[in-house]
Design a protein around this motif. Structure first.
Motif, PDB file in Angstrom:
ATOM      1  N   GLU A 169       5.467 120.778  52.674  1.00  0.00           N
ATOM      2  CA  GLU A 169       5.321 122.226  52.529  1.00  0.00           C
ATOM      3  C   GLU A 169       6.685 122.904  52.380  1.00  0.00           C
ATOM      4  O   GLU A 169       6.809 123.930  51.707  1.00  0.00           O
ATOM      5  CB  GLU A 169       4.567 122.800  53.730  1.00  0.00           C
ATOM      6  N   GLY A 170       7.696 122.328  52.990  1.00  0.00           N
ATOM      7  CA  GLY A 170       9.042 122.874  52.851  1.00  0.00           C
ATOM      8  C   GLY A 170       9.571 122.782  51.435  1.00  0.00           C
ATOM      9  O   GLY A 170      10.565 123.451  51.101  1.00  0.00           O
ATOM     10  N   TYR A 171       8.930 121.963  50.598  1.00  0.00           N
ATOM     11  CA  TYR A 171       9.330 121.814  49.199  1.00  0.00           C
ATOM     12  C   TYR A 171       8.282 122.394  48.241  1.00  0.00           C
ATOM     13  O   TYR A 171       8.354 122.154  47.033  1.00  0.00           O
ATOM     14  CB  TYR A 171       9.572 120.333  48.883  1.00  0.00           C
ATOM     15  N   ASN A 172       7.318 123.114  48.794  1.00  0.00           N
ATOM     16  CA  ASN A 172       6.282 123.747  47.975  1.00  0.00           C
ATOM     17  C   ASN A 172       5.446 122.703  47.235  1.00  0.00           C
ATOM     18  O   ASN A 172       4.989 122.935  46.113  1.00  0.00           O
ATOM     19  CB  ASN A 172       6.924 124.723  46.969  1.00  0.00           C
ATOM     20  N   ILE A 173       5.250 121.531  47.882  1.00  0.00           N
ATOM     21  CA  ILE A 173       4.568 120.400  47.250  1.00  0.00           C
ATOM     22  C   ILE A 173       3.405 119.940  48.123  1.00  0.00           C
ATOM     23  O   ILE A 173       3.516 119.876  49.350  1.00  0.00           O
ATOM     24  CB  ILE A 173       5.545 119.226  47.032  1.00  0.00           C
ATOM     25  N   VAL A 174       2.291 119.612  47.479  1.00  0.00           N
ATOM     26  CA  VAL A 174       1.205 118.862  48.114  1.00  0.00           C
ATOM     27  C   VAL A 174       1.262 117.456  47.528  1.00  0.00           C
ATOM     28  O   VAL A 174       1.216 117.291  46.302  1.00  0.00           O
ATOM     29  CB  VAL A 174      -0.166 119.498  47.829  1.00  0.00           C
ATOM     30  N   SER A 175       1.385 116.451  48.389  1.00  0.00           N
ATOM     31  CA  SER A 175       1.482 115.063  47.919  1.00  0.00           C
ATOM     32  C   SER A 175       0.157 114.345  48.165  1.00  0.00           C
ATOM     33  O   SER A 175      -0.372 114.364  49.280  1.00  0.00           O
ATOM     34  CB  SER A 175       2.614 114.330  48.640  1.00  0.00           C
ATOM     35  N   ILE A 176      -0.358 113.705  47.115  1.00  0.00           N
ATOM     36  CA  ILE A 176      -1.620 112.972  47.198  1.00  0.00           C
ATOM     37  C   ILE A 176      -1.368 111.521  46.799  1.00  0.00           C
ATOM     38  O   ILE A 176      -0.813 111.260  45.730  1.00  0.00           O
ATOM     39  CB  ILE A 176      -2.677 113.573  46.248  1.00  0.00           C
ATOM     40  N   PRO A 177      -1.751 110.533  47.624  1.00  0.00           N
ATOM     41  CA  PRO A 177      -1.610 109.136  47.221  1.00  0.00           C
ATOM     42  C   PRO A 177      -2.356 108.880  45.915  1.00  0.00           C
ATOM     43  O   PRO A 177      -3.524 109.250  45.770  1.00  0.00           O
ATOM     44  CB  PRO A 177      -2.247 108.361  48.385  1.00  0.00           C
ATOM     45  N   ALA A 178      -1.676 108.243  44.954  1.00  0.00           N
ATOM     46  CA  ALA A 178      -2.264 108.079  43.614  1.00  0.00           C
ATOM     47  C   ALA A 178      -1.737 106.826  42.940  1.00  0.00           C
ATOM     48  O   ALA A 178      -1.061 106.879  41.913  1.00  0.00           O
ATOM     49  CB  ALA A 178      -1.982 109.312  42.767  1.00  0.00           C
ATOM     50  N   GLY A 179      -2.020 105.673  43.527  1.00  0.00           N
ATOM     51  CA  GLY A 179      -1.590 104.399  42.953  1.00  0.00           C
ATOM     52  C   GLY A 179      -0.811 103.581  43.963  1.00  0.00           C
ATOM     53  O   GLY A 179      -0.273 104.121  44.933  1.00  0.00           O
ATOM     54  N   ASN A 180      -0.734 102.280  43.728  1.00  0.00           N
ATOM     55  CA  ASN A 180       0.045 101.408  44.600  1.00  0.00           C
ATOM     56  C   ASN A 180       0.401 100.146  43.827  1.00  0.00           C
ATOM     57  O   ASN A 180      -0.423  99.632  43.070  1.00  0.00           O
ATOM     58  CB  ASN A 180      -0.732 101.052  45.867  1.00  0.00           C
ATOM     59  N   THR A 181       1.628  99.678  44.013  1.00  0.00           N
ATOM     60  CA  THR A 181       2.063  98.472  43.295  1.00  0.00           C
ATOM     61  C   THR A 181       1.838  97.198  44.092  1.00  0.00           C
ATOM     62  O   THR A 181       1.972  96.104  43.549  1.00  0.00           O
ATOM     63  CB  THR A 181       3.571  98.542  42.985  1.00  0.00           C
ATOM     64  N   GLY A 182       1.541  97.321  45.404  1.00  0.00           N
ATOM     65  CA  GLY A 182       1.538  96.149  46.260  1.00  0.00           C
ATOM     66  C   GLY A 182       2.953  95.705  46.559  1.00  0.00           C
ATOM     67  O   GLY A 182       3.935  96.392  46.230  1.00  0.00           O
TER      68      GLY A 182
END
Length: 367
Positions: free
Chosen positions: A140-153
């Motif tokens: 929130e301090g960066y005006n961003i909502v982060s959503i997990p969206a992928g993974n490389t393992g």
């Protein structure tokens, strides 16, 4: 003469058709977003993770909500996408959070930290273990909502122009390695270099850097690293898993209708499963091709890994002493990690260790 019964039936049928039409097609607004990726289009799996989100969002909203994915450099440079989301230049970005540890090392926990979580642990922490909640305040301090969206393992350790036999071989090594992992390696004499994916090959070819890590066999083969560095090391102990993230401008996220927010979250969850499955299918065949073409596969010496393990947790303590945001997330993450490690040693590790041992025995007998 057309009977009243027929007319009534026709009217009811028309009403039923109207009611059966998807509610979203009748009431949902048309929204167009742009997604800036940190990855080149040629890497169809890791760039494709963001593109998959865009395609699923469109499919689930009857094309009412459309997101266009742009590869690194087309809208903004790959390592500047967080700034673009923060200031509203783009509505969203697909990236790896550890690229932005220069702003604050706390970013790393949304992606990967050395000797941290595997893919199962990561998903558990972010989805059910409170990880996403503890990170929300930070973003929130960066005006961003982060959503997990992928993974490389779990990733590979990278490509080296010379062999690494002892800790001393790390001293002075110019190594393309991202984020907080570079700070860990720096404690052992490495000179870390943060370079975007599309710029790694020429730097390695010209000798500007001595080594580079990226993801794993499938992507590394596409980038051609085997042509300019003979030694391929494993494992990438700084990335036992890499969570990829969709960064969304906070104001834009809040403007979305609730249905669209749920669609976006659902598309990101689907991308996490899809991307990991693609890597698990594509990496084994790519590794076989690389080795057949002359790549020299090497495990990191235990001495090197132990020295890095010690350096990593010393680094976390040092940062925690100076950075309260990092300390808050680290303590939550560390408690979760310790709990998961204890459980996985009983189940997953015991099973894997025995099954892989027996597989190795069978392979030796066939030779």
């Amino acid at each position: 003469m057309i009977s009243r019964r027929f007319l009534a039936g026709s009217a009811l049928a028309g009403t039923a058709t109207a009611l059966a039409a998807p509610a979203i097609a009748q009431t949902a607004p048309e929204i167009r977003w742009r997604m800036a990726s940190s990855f080149p289009r040629s890497l169809d799996t890791i760039f494709g993770a963001g593109d998959h989100v865009a395609k699923r969002v469109a499919a689930l909203t009857d094309n009412k909500f459309q997101i266009r994915a742009f590869p690194a450099g087309e809208l903004v440079p790959g390592l500047q996408v967080a700034d673009a989301v923060q200031n509203g230049t783009v509505e969203c970005a697909h990236t790896a959070s550890y690229y932005f540890t220069g702003k604050d090392p706390t970013f790393a926990f949304d992606g990967a930290v050395p000797f941290g979580l595997n893919t199962r642990h990561t998903n558990a922490w972010l989805i059910q273990g409170g990880g996403r909640e503890v990170l929300r305040e930070f973003f929130e301090g960066y005006n961003i909502v982060s959503i997990p969206a992928g993974n490389t393992g779990a990733q590979m350790g990278g490509w080296f122009r010379k062999e690494i036999k002892t800790v001393a071989d790390l001293n002075g090594l110019k190594f393309r390695i991202a984020g907080i992992a570079g700070s860990m390696m720096q404690k052992l004499g490495v000179i870390p270099q943060q370079i975007a994916g599309g710029d790694i090959y020429p730097a390695l070819e010209k000798g500007t850097i001595d080594a580079a890590e990226w993801v794993g066999p499938y992507d590394d083969e596409k980038l051609g690293f085997n042509r300019v560095a003979p030694f391929y090391y494993y494992p990438g102990f700084w990335e036992g898993s890499l969570n990829l993230s969709l960064y969304v401008n906070k104001a834009k996220m809040e403007e979305l209708p609730p249905l669209y927010r749920e669609v976006l979250e659902s598309a990101c969850r689907d991308s996490t499963i899809e991307t990991m499955a693609k890597y698990d299918v594509q990496n084994p065949a790519a590794l076989r091709r690389l080795v057949a073409a002359g790549t020299q596969l090497r495990p990191f010496p235990r001495e090197v890994m132990q020295a890095c393990y010690k350096a990593a947790f010393e680094l976390y303590d040092e940062i925690s002493a100076e950075n309260p945001k990092f300390k808050k997330v680290y303590e939550h993450w560390k408690a979760f990690r310790d709990n998961e490690y204890g459980w996985f040693r009983v189940t997953e590790y015991s099973f894997d260790q025995f099954a892989y041992f027996m597989y190795g025995q069978e392979q030796q007998q066939r030779r």
